[in-house]
Design a protein around this motif. Structure first.
Motif, PDB file in Angstrom:
ATOM      1  N   LEU A 182       0.811  -1.217   0.000  1.00  0.00           N
ATOM      2  CA  LEU A 182       0.000   0.000   0.000  1.00  0.00           C
ATOM      3  C   LEU A 182       0.843   1.264   0.000  1.00  0.00           C
ATOM      4  CD1 LEU A 182      -2.818  -1.046   2.502  1.00  0.00           C
ATOM      5  CD2 LEU A 182      -2.999  -0.835   0.014  1.00  0.00           C
ATOM      6  N   SER A 183       2.047   1.165   0.539  1.00  0.00           N
ATOM      7  CA  SER A 183       2.958   2.314   0.596  1.00  0.00           C
ATOM      8  C   SER A 183       3.895   2.385  -0.610  1.00  0.00           C
ATOM      9  CB  SER A 183       3.792   2.255   1.882  1.00  0.00           C
ATOM     10  OG  SER A 183       2.961   2.301   3.006  1.00  0.00           O
ATOM     11  N   GLY A 184       3.787   1.411  -1.504  1.00  0.00           N
ATOM     12  CA  GLY A 184       4.655   1.388  -2.674  1.00  0.00           C
ATOM     13  C   GLY A 184       6.075   0.957  -2.373  1.00  0.00           C
ATOM     14  N   ILE A 185       6.267   0.250  -1.273  1.00  0.00           N
ATOM     15  CA  ILE A 185       7.595  -0.242  -0.896  1.00  0.00           C
ATOM     16  C   ILE A 185       7.750  -1.650  -1.462  1.00  0.00           C
ATOM     17  CG2 ILE A 185       9.104  -0.879   1.029  1.00  0.00           C
ATOM     18  CD1 ILE A 185       7.640   1.326   2.660  1.00  0.00           C
ATOM     19  N   ASP A 186       8.793  -1.858  -2.232  1.00  0.00           N
ATOM     20  CA  ASP A 186       8.990  -3.112  -2.943  1.00  0.00           C
ATOM     21  C   ASP A 186       9.846  -4.079  -2.128  1.00  0.00           C
ATOM     22  OD1 ASP A 186       8.863  -4.962  -5.024  1.00  0.00           O
ATOM     23  OD2 ASP A 186      10.659  -4.146  -5.994  1.00  0.00           O
ATOM     24  N   ILE A 187       9.192  -4.740  -1.183  1.00  0.00           N
ATOM     25  CA  ILE A 187       9.838  -5.801  -0.398  1.00  0.00           C
ATOM     26  C   ILE A 187       8.927  -7.017  -0.481  1.00  0.00           C
ATOM     27  CG2 ILE A 187      10.644  -6.554   1.870  1.00  0.00           C
ATOM     28  CD1 ILE A 187      11.122  -3.648   2.588  1.00  0.00           C
ATOM     29  N   SER A 188       9.473  -8.134  -0.897  1.00  0.00           N
ATOM     30  CA  SER A 188       8.659  -9.329  -1.102  1.00  0.00           C
ATOM     31  C   SER A 188       8.271  -9.992   0.223  1.00  0.00           C
ATOM     32  CB  SER A 188       9.415 -10.343  -1.965  1.00  0.00           C
ATOM     33  OG  SER A 188      10.512 -10.869  -1.250  1.00  0.00           O
ATOM     34  N   TYR A 189       7.203 -10.777   0.157  1.00  0.00           N
ATOM     35  CA  TYR A 189       6.759 -11.531   1.325  1.00  0.00           C
ATOM     36  C   TYR A 189       7.858 -12.484   1.790  1.00  0.00           C
ATOM     37  CZ  TYR A 189       4.137 -14.675   4.321  1.00  0.00           C
ATOM     38  OH  TYR A 189       3.713 -15.429   5.383  1.00  0.00           O
ATOM     39  N   SER A 190       8.554 -13.103   0.849  1.00  0.00           N
ATOM     40  CA  SER A 190       9.611 -14.046   1.239  1.00  0.00           C
ATOM     41  C   SER A 190      10.732 -13.330   1.992  1.00  0.00           C
ATOM     42  CB  SER A 190      10.165 -14.797   0.022  1.00  0.00           C
ATOM     43  OG  SER A 190      10.757 -13.903  -0.895  1.00  0.00           O
ATOM     44  N   THR A 191      11.006 -12.079   1.628  1.00  0.00           N
ATOM     45  CA  THR A 191      12.016 -11.305   2.355  1.00  0.00           C
ATOM     46  C   THR A 191      11.544 -11.018   3.774  1.00  0.00           C
ATOM     47  OG1 THR A 191      12.900 -10.308   0.341  1.00  0.00           O
ATOM     48  CG2 THR A 191      13.314  -9.132   2.407  1.00  0.00           C
ATOM     49  N   VAL A 192      10.300 -10.594   3.915  1.00  0.00           N
ATOM     50  CA  VAL A 192       9.732 -10.326   5.246  1.00  0.00           C
ATOM     51  C   VAL A 192       9.788 -11.599   6.087  1.00  0.00           C
ATOM     52  CG1 VAL A 192       7.613  -9.733   6.505  1.00  0.00           C
ATOM     53  CG2 VAL A 192       8.257  -8.434   4.455  1.00  0.00           C
ATOM     54  N   LYS A 193       9.358 -12.699   5.499  1.00  0.00           N
ATOM     55  CA  LYS A 193       9.318 -13.991   6.203  1.00  0.00           C
ATOM     56  C   LYS A 193      10.714 -14.447   6.629  1.00  0.00           C
ATOM     57  CE  LYS A 193       7.483 -18.609   5.471  1.00  0.00           C
ATOM     58  NZ  LYS A 193       6.799 -19.491   4.536  1.00  0.00           N
TER      59      LYS A 193
END
Length: 82
Positions: free
Chosen positions: A30-41
């Motif tokens: 929603l904020s336009g920040i390009d970080i993947s779910y796999s990176t967060v995980k």
């Protein structure tokens, strides 16, 4: 520490809320920040091991920033290499 780690910590620091991995990902989208779910995980357990976040609920995997994480963002603490 990576730039993605800082973004995760900055998001969790807003209101000091406990958020799930999915909620973190949705907020980034929603904020336009390009970080993947796999990176967060992948990064959250590393941030937890460094004492910067804590898992507050196993079911759903909810994390929140710790006081040490806030100190890191305020440049008052240097965590171990992760």
């Amino acid at each position: 520490m990576t730039g993605n780690d800082d973004k995760i910590l900055e998001l969790l620091a807003q209101g000091r809320l406990a958020l799930s991995k999915k909620a973190i990902m949705v907020n980034f989208e929603l904020s336009g920040i390009d970080i993947s779910y796999s990176t967060v995980k992948r990064r959250l357990p590393m941030l937890e091991d460094a004492g910067l976040v804590e898992l507050v609920r196993e079911q759903g995997g909810y994390y929140r920033i710790t006081d040490q994480g806030i100190s890191y963002l305020n440049e008052e603490f240097e965590p171990p290499e992760i």
